[in-house]
Motif scaffolding. Structure first.
Motif, PDB file in Angstrom:
ATOM      1  N   TRP A   1      41.769  11.618  34.784  1.00  6.20           N
ATOM      2  CA  TRP A   1      41.073  10.840  35.801  1.00  6.20           C
ATOM      3  C   TRP A   1      40.577   9.540  35.192  1.00  6.20           C
ATOM      4  O   TRP A   1      40.535   9.390  33.985  1.00  6.20           O
ATOM      5  CB  TRP A   1      39.898  11.648  36.363  1.00  6.20           C
ATOM      6  N   ARG A   2      40.253   8.623  36.067  1.00  5.88           N
ATOM      7  CA  ARG A   2      39.736   7.331  35.608  1.00  5.88           C
ATOM      8  C   ARG A   2      38.308   7.131  36.085  1.00  5.88           C
ATOM      9  O   ARG A   2      37.954   7.531  37.196  1.00  5.88           O
ATOM     10  CB  ARG A   2      40.615   6.178  36.114  1.00  5.88           C
ATOM     11  N   LYS A   3      37.515   6.479  35.231  1.00  4.24           N
ATOM     12  CA  LYS A   3      36.139   6.127  35.597  1.00  4.24           C
ATOM     13  C   LYS A   3      36.079   4.634  35.910  1.00  4.24           C
ATOM     14  O   LYS A   3      37.113   3.956  35.961  1.00  4.24           O
ATOM     15  CB  LYS A   3      35.183   6.490  34.468  1.00  4.24           C
ATOM     16  N   LYS A   4      34.878   4.135  36.100  1.00  3.45           N
ATOM     17  CA  LYS A   4      34.706   2.735  36.483  1.00  3.45           C
ATOM     18  C   LYS A   4      35.243   1.776  35.432  1.00  3.45           C
ATOM     19  O   LYS A   4      35.627   0.648  35.747  1.00  3.45           O
ATOM     20  CB  LYS A   4      33.236   2.443  36.757  1.00  3.45           C
ATOM     21  N   ASP A   5      35.275   2.213  34.187  1.00  5.52           N
ATOM     22  CA  ASP A   5      35.798   1.334  33.131  1.00  5.52           C
ATOM     23  C   ASP A   5      37.328   1.321  33.107  1.00  5.52           C
ATOM     24  O   ASP A   5      37.942   0.673  32.258  1.00  5.52           O
ATOM     25  CB  ASP A   5      35.261   1.762  31.764  1.00  5.52           C
ATOM     26  N   ASN A   6      37.934   2.083  34.045  1.00  5.77           N
ATOM     27  CA  ASN A   6      39.389   2.159  34.202  1.00  5.77           C
ATOM     28  C   ASN A   6      40.088   2.856  33.028  1.00  5.77           C
ATOM     29  O   ASN A   6      41.312   2.815  32.919  1.00  5.77           O
ATOM     30  CB  ASN A   6      40.008   0.770  34.415  1.00  5.77           C
ATOM     31  N   ARG A   7      39.299   3.464  32.161  1.00  2.00           N
ATOM     32  CA  ARG A   7      39.899   4.231  31.072  1.00  2.00           C
ATOM     33  C   ARG A   7      40.294   5.599  31.610  1.00  2.00           C
ATOM     34  O   ARG A   7      39.668   6.135  32.527  1.00  2.00           O
ATOM     35  CB  ARG A   7      38.923   4.366  29.909  1.00  2.00           C
TER      36      ARG A   7
END
Length: 597
Positions: A132-138
């Motif tokens: 999954w991705r978080k707000k930092d797009n990592r």
């Protein structure tokens, strides 16, 4: 298989063809359908050398029979397409995406318990790790992309095992170096080199197993006719929801439309009021076009009709369908769940394609179609062989209207207008018709008729034809509990049903008719209540009954059964009289009085 040749092919060759776009899918193939458990099972079978069955391809000659599209996430440009994958899309797509690690929601790993094993593939297991991705797009969890942490978990990225380096999303040598780390982290150089050799050997063995895995296939020669290819494809398709000829035709039309047919239909739904209340719009479009071009409205007709004409007449079809839906809604059939026969939609839309400009001609056409609808609803005409009969009726009405529009006298020869050949339902058929949820033609026809009469809620007086279907409830006019205690068996029938609002249905509950009618009259005039009941073709004089609580059990049972039978018979007569009127049936002299009700 006649005309097919059996061949062996290693997996690395399959992947190379996908990479170069030498192999693609015919456009009529559906998209991906497998979940991660099936994908893991597939990869485990490959690593362990277990058979997966035979794949089917169609060799592509100089002129492809079917439009192509690339496998999901595969290159869309490359060499000339030489093969189309007819059976094996799910397997090939899964292998391609696992080895390229391009599933956004997960990554696949091979768990190896013993790197020193001579046959690590036999104990290895493919698993999936959610991503999954978080707000930092990592992309999390982060350890999935860190070789050292993967190795600590005895996990090798499946992408590392791609048999062709140029295809892999991981660099083979670099990953091993990063996974092992510095020599200084080990007790001795020998320990470091021994582990490096074990990991490299394990990876090599797994890569070799995948590369040389044999995925056999049958090849249909390019000379195979389209009909044979499609028959073979449909018969071999093993998805939970097999493709129909409609699906195949829809996909083939996409190249002519210049866009996805689904997108085109979605656009039509936003432009044509009411269309979203009806399902399977592609079938509606195809069957309408089949009739217009002189074919039966079914899969066979859809396969035969001229696809270029269909594309050219898209706007005309949309306009005809809008007119057809307008007619249904005006007649009170505001939802497909209230539609007794879907066949009428095809015929009515095809007739509207005549599109006369003269307003009187338009009036004649609509009047004829109104009678046609109610005859279709209140006869057995379309219960069997609907496609054949729809074509006959369409031809008869089209010929009649064409002559009338030309100013000539004409005889209406559509069989559905023959009262002897297609008589209306008898009273007894209406009485025996079951609960509307069972979707019988008779039951839905009765509800459709109440829609035509502008069915209103018993309590609020709201026009129910304007309410979403989900806000309405099938209500027993004579409560089911009351009839059950009286020993009445024929209680869940359409003539004892009224479609009212949920809140009103719960308020009425098990109350006898006299009680809930009295409650309604506290808040509205008796004339208003009568009007609401009349909109359901309910004879109010037959439900002004009750007072059963003060009776002896035997007398109560007799009174309830008697009142109920009288109500059902009276409502059946009202329903049939209205159906005869709307359908333009020639009623026997004995029924002339009923027609004046």
């Amino acid at each position: 298989m006649y005309g097919a040749e059996a061949n062996d092919r290693e997996l690395y060759k399959w992947l190379g063809k996908v990479q170069n776009r030498e192999i693609a899918l015919p456009r009529f193939q559906r998209g991906e359908a497998w979940d991660h458990s099936r994908i893991c099972s597939l990869m485990n079978a490959i690593i362990k050398g277990l058979p997966l069955g035979v794949t089917l391809i169609l060799e592509v000659g100089d002129k492809p029979k079917f439009e192509s599209r690339a496998l999901q996430t595969a290159p869309v440009e490359g060499e000339r397409i030489t093969e189309q994958l007819l059976d094996g899309q799910q397997r090939m797509t899964a292998v391609w995406r696992v080895l390229n690690d391009n599933y956004e929601d997960g990554s696949y790993f091979v768990v190896v318990e013993d790197f020193d094993s001579e046959e690590p593939q036999m104990a290895a297991e493919v698993i999936r790790q959610s991503r999954w991705r978080k707000k930092d797009n990592r992309r999390y969890p982060l350890w999935c992309d860190k070789p050292k942490e993967c190795l600590a978990r005895k996990m090798i990225p499946a992408s590392l095992l791609c048999p062709t380096k140029s295809l892999g999303s991981c660099n083979y040598d670099k990953w091993i170096r990063e996974a092992l780390g510095n020599k200084e982290g080990y007790s001795s150089a020998d320990e470091y080199y021994e582990l490096k050799e074990s990991v490299k050997s394990t990876v090599d063995k797994l890569r070799e197993r995948i590369a040389n895995y044999n995925l056999p296939y049958l090849a249909l020669p390019s000379s195979t006719s389209e009909d044979v290819v499609l028959d073979v494809f449909v018969n071999m398709n093993t998805n939970g929801k097999p493709l129909s000829q409609y699906d195949i035709i829809a996909a083939q039309l996409e190249s002519k439309l210049g866009m996805s047919l689904t997108e085109k239909i979605d656009k039509m739904k936003t432009e044509v009021p009411g269309l979203q209340r009806y399902s399977n719009v592609s079938e509606l479009l195809f069957n309408t076009e089949s009739l217009v071009q002189g074919y039966s409205p079914n899969q066979a007709g859809a396969w035969k009709f001229d696809k270029d004409k269909f594309v050219d007449s898209w706007a005309d079809n949309a306009q005809a369908i809008e007119s057809m839906l307008g007619l249904l809604i005006t007649e009170g059939v505001t939802d497909e769940r209230l539609l007794p026969s879907v066949s009428v939609m095809w015929v009515a839309a095809a007739i509207f394609r005549m599109n006369p400009k003269d307003v009187d001609h338009q009036g004649l056409m609509k009047s004829l179609l109104r009678q046609y609808l109610w005859r279709a609803f209140f006869t057995h005409r379309y219960e069997k062989s609907a496609s054949t009969y729809a074509l006959q009726d369409y031809r008869g009405m089209k010929e009649y209207l064409g002559l009338r529009f030309a100013g000539e006298n004409a005889e209406l020869k559509a069989p559905i207008f023959d009262d002897q050949e297609n008589p209306p339902f008898e009273i007894e058929e209406l009485v025996q018709a079951g609960w509307p949820k069972r979707k019988s033609v008779v039951s839905r026809s009765v509800l459709a008729l109440t829609g035509h009469e502008g069915a209103r809620d018993f309590a609020t007086g709201d026009d129910l034809t304007q309410c979403p279907f989900g806000d309405r409830h099938f209500h027993h006019v004579f409560p089911d509990d009351l009839l059950s205690k009286a020993g009445v068996k024929n209680r869940s029938i359409v003539l004892n049903c009224a479609l009212i609002k949920d809140a009103t249905n719960w308020d009425i509950g098990k109350k006898e008719p006299l009680k809930y009618l009295a409650e309604r009259c506290k808040w509205a005039s008796e004339d208003e209540v009568r009007g609401r009941l009349a909109s359901h073709l309910i004879p109010i004089e037959k439900i002004q009954c009750g007072g059963y609580d003060d009776m002896e059990p035997a007398a109560r049972k007799e009174a309830v059964a008697k009142d109920y039978d009288a109500f059902v018979q009276s409502r059946a007569e009202k329903v049939r009289a209205k159906a005869l009127e709307l359908g333009g049936f020639k009623a026997p002299a004995s029924e002339s009085a009923a027609l004046r009700i």
